[in-house]
Enzyme design. Structure first.
Site, short mmCIF file in Angstrom:
data_model
loop_
_atom_site.label_atom_id
_atom_site.label_comp_id
_atom_site.label_asym_id
_atom_site.label_seq_id
_atom_site.Cartn_x
_atom_site.Cartn_y
_atom_site.Cartn_z
NE ARG A 29 69.77 -46.67 65.92
CZ ARG A 29 68.56 -46.11 65.86
NH1 ARG A 29 67.67 -46.56 65.00
NH2 ARG A 29 68.25 -45.10 66.64
CD GLU A 56 69.42 -46.78 57.01
OE1 GLU A 56 69.33 -45.56 57.25
OE2 GLU A 56 68.87 -47.65 57.70
CG HIS A 90 66.13 -45.04 58.79
ND1 HIS A 90 67.44 -45.26 59.13
CD2 HIS A 90 65.50 -44.72 59.94
CE1 HIS A 90 67.60 -45.08 60.43
NE2 HIS A 90 66.43 -44.74 60.95
#
Length: 331
Positions: free
Chosen positions: A244, A273, A292
């Site tokens: 994370r 993000e 990601h």
């Protein structure tokens, strides 16, 4: 796409696009389904159906804070199509009787493969080769490394870490897993050379040529990797984060990378993000930015849907669900 009319309260409410092939399989288990996709990069849409009798909600735990439960007071089970539950686990949800499950395990293999790709890229100086290719520079003497005999420390040694360890051992690396409960897996099934508790994390950092962070997002893990812990790492070591984004203190990491305290970082997740265009990570030669995407694969949807279908069957048969989350721990 509404599968039933808005006058009928659905038993299952789905907040993402569900391919027709899977929708038909869902309907074989429960015909009362409504699909109202939410583009999770945008604002939460209005619900257009009565959710008073809805029992099951399928959504994205990374983005959905479950405000919808105020309109769906009879929901018994919420399944997140992401392993991360950053938005979902509010105090209200933690203290409720709602069962939460997630996609843990569905992404472990592709994330492990992505991790190996990042480790290999740094070991073989792939980023430097790509830069030199752009200027047609022929350079045979890059300072490449061999992975055999190198040590990888996996911080947050869960299912993802387990899959990473198996692949690292195939490359003849030494693997040290670091987890909250070091006794969880049996020795016969354990690919890691050592599995230690989180109280030994500093020792693991000091031994590792590659530090892989695969921690969940909890109150205890926010900025777990900070300046003090970066200072424990070898000067020629690399940091890989596939857990994370908020487990890394990004400003501290930028400082360490600029000063040469560690050799480089391969980052798939970030505190914000998409990563802002002016973020220093974009412009650092010793950083690989991955958007990601480590979880993704050509059969990702198949893995996720197989789990959900199994759990739907279990739910209606009254059997225990798979991947039930400990809401207090956060995973």
């Amino acid at each position: 796409m509404n599968v039933i009319t808005k006058k009928i309260s659905p038993t299952i409410y789905i907040r993402y696009n569900l391919p027709e092939v899977y929708l038909n399989q869902f309907k074989e288990i429960c015909p009362n389904i409504v699909v109202e996709p939410w583009n999770f990069d945008g604002p939460e849409p209005e619900v257009t159906v009565d959710l008073s009798k809805c029992e099951i909600l399928l959504t994205l735990g990374m983005r959905d804070n479950l405000n919808i439960l105020k309109k769906a007071k009879n929901v018994k089970w919420v399944h997140s199509i992401s392993a991360g539950l950053d938005a979902m686990l509010t105090e209200e949800v933690k203290n409720s009787n709602v069962i939460i499950s997630n996609a843990k395990g569905c992404t472990s293999v592709p994330i492990a493969e992505h991790t190996i790709a990042l480790i290999s890229a740094f070991a073989r100086e792939i980023p430097a080769m790509v830069r030199k290719q752009k200027t047609q520079e022929w350079c045979k003497m890059l300072p490449v490394r061999t992975l055999a005999g190198a040590t990888v420390g996996i911080i947050g040694y869960g299912e993802i870490g387990y899959e990473i360890a198996k692949r690292c051992k195939g490359l003849e690396m030494k693997v040290i897993g670091c987890r909250r409960n070091p006794e969880k897996k049996s020795k016969e099934q354990e690919p890691a050379d050592e599995v230690v508790g989180m109280d030994q994390v500093d020792e693991v950092l000091a031994k590792s040529d590659y530090v892989v962070v695969a921690l969940p997002s909890t109150e205890d893990t926010i900025h777990f990797m900070n300046k003090a812990r970066f200072n424990k790492m070898k000067k020629d070591s690399f940091l890989i984060n596939v857990g994370r984004g908020n487990t890394i203190a990004e400003e501290d990491l930028v400082d360490c990378l600029r000063s040469g305290k560690i050799a480089g970082a391969g980052l798939d997740v970030f505190e914000v993000e998409p990563l802002p265009k002016d973020h220093p990570f974009w412009y650092m030669d010793n950083v690989i930015v991955s958007p990601h995407n480590a979880y993704n694969s050509n059969n990702h949807s198949e893995r996720v849907m197989k789990l959900i279908l199994e759990n739907l069957t279990r739910f209606y048969e009254g059997r225990p669900l798979l991947n039930v989350v400990d809401k207090k721990l956060g995973y």
